[in-house]
Scaffold this active site. Sequence first.
Site, PDB file in Angstrom:
ATOM      1  N   ARG A  52       0.805  -1.226   0.000  1.00 34.69           N
ATOM      2  CA  ARG A  52       0.000   0.000   0.000  1.00 34.69           C
ATOM      3  C   ARG A  52       0.839   1.278   0.000  1.00 34.69           C
ATOM      4  NH1 ARG A  52      -2.791  -3.987   1.735  1.00 34.69           N
ATOM      5  NH2 ARG A  52      -0.782  -4.502   2.620  1.00 34.69           N
ATOM      6  N   LYS A  82      26.331  -3.261  -0.068  1.00 36.17           N
ATOM      7  CA  LYS A  82      27.807  -3.231  -0.111  1.00 36.17           C
ATOM      8  C   LYS A  82      28.373  -2.538   1.123  1.00 36.17           C
ATOM      9  CE  LYS A  82      27.358  -2.236  -5.022  1.00 36.17           C
ATOM     10  NZ  LYS A  82      27.571  -1.140  -5.979  1.00 36.17           N
ATOM     11  N   HIS A 131       4.619   5.532  11.721  1.00 38.53           N
ATOM     12  CA  HIS A 131       4.154   5.465  10.332  1.00 38.53           C
ATOM     13  C   HIS A 131       3.193   6.644  10.150  1.00 38.53           C
ATOM     14  CE1 HIS A 131       3.072   4.033   6.492  1.00 38.53           C
ATOM     15  NE2 HIS A 131       2.737   2.779   6.758  1.00 38.53           N
TER      16      HIS A 131
HETATM   17  N1   CP Z   1      -0.425  -0.177   5.823  1.00 34.59           N
HETATM   18  C1   CP Z   1       0.800  -0.378   5.288  1.00 34.59           C
HETATM   19  O1   CP Z   1       1.778   0.279   5.654  1.00 34.59           O
HETATM   20  O2   CP Z   1       0.815  -1.330   4.319  1.00 34.59           O
HETATM   21  P1   CP Z   1       2.112  -1.765   3.478  1.00 34.59           P
HETATM   22  O3   CP Z   1       3.075  -2.401   4.456  1.00 34.59           O
HETATM   23  O4   CP Z   1       1.603  -2.716   2.445  1.00 34.59           O
HETATM   24  O5   CP Z   1       2.720  -0.525   2.905  1.00 34.59           O
END
Ligand code: CP
Length: 308
Positions: A52, A82, A131
């Site tokens: 995503r 490397k 995130h």
């Molecule tokens: N929600 C999310 O971060 O999905 P992915 O790990 O697929 O990017």
Amino acid sequence: NYHVLGAKQFEREQLEELFDAAKAMEGVVKRGGDRRHEGRIMTSLFFEASTRTRLSFESAMHRLGGGVIGTENAAQFSSAIKGETLEDTIRIISGYSDVIVMRHTDIGAAKRAAKVSSIPVINAGDGAGEHPTQALLDAYTIRKELGRIDGLHIAMVGDLAYGRTVHSLSYILANYQDVVVHYISPDNVRIPENVKQYMDEKGIRYAESNDLDSVAGSIDVLYQTRIQKERFPSLDEYEKAAGQFIVDAELMDRMRKDSVVLHPLPRLGEITEEVDSDPRAAYFRQAVNGLYIRMALIDKCITESQGK
Ligand code: CP
């Protein structure tokens, strides 16, 4: 440069501006995109797997007329293998592009990158840390689905220790009035102390438990998460946490008719497929919202950094 490194950097006014910009991006996509960032390049630098986040960022840049460069798997196919440092990698990419979207295994990696980058860095996930762009799309989805965020009761369920999205979402929700957060997890993956400390500082009400059943009938949002197998120190610890909280048709029957179920995805059975057809199952709509939020973020990063 305008970087997106963590969710604490967003205050309410900026959130409202971003959500308005994302709403406008929905219109841009309907019209087939535009060319506002033609000639600009986004580097997609992913040291961890993603479906995503990476593809929605890449789609977002294309929808805005820009180009995308990157390796399929930066851990394996960039010169990191490397022994090149992250800092040197970022210095080099800064000369090739206009914005970097980066996912890394280490907490704080995006901040390290931003320190040496001459172009904006967007944190697409730093280990078990944060995130932020996921949390922004989560909050956008909540507002879109339920019309508001103030006053909502939100249960975050599952792996609250290694699941970085719940850390960032907590920081975003701390901007809203009268929100109540229920942290519901197995005992070995409880919400970290530093997240609770932040909620305390901001005066946000929260409760911790391992009892989803007792809150299911009263919450507005059930935010389910995956147990992050890849981050556990041992298989034994993972197995202690796995399979404890499943959202199925029976649980949905006990939830309010005006509630909504979210999940950052991917899922591994913690929401059964029978739930997908329930109108309250918003997780696939949530994933689409990631495109609009990321278009708005790319636009802001490039515009503010280059005065475009
Ligand atoms: N929600 C999310 O971060 O999905 P992915 O790990 O697929 O990017």
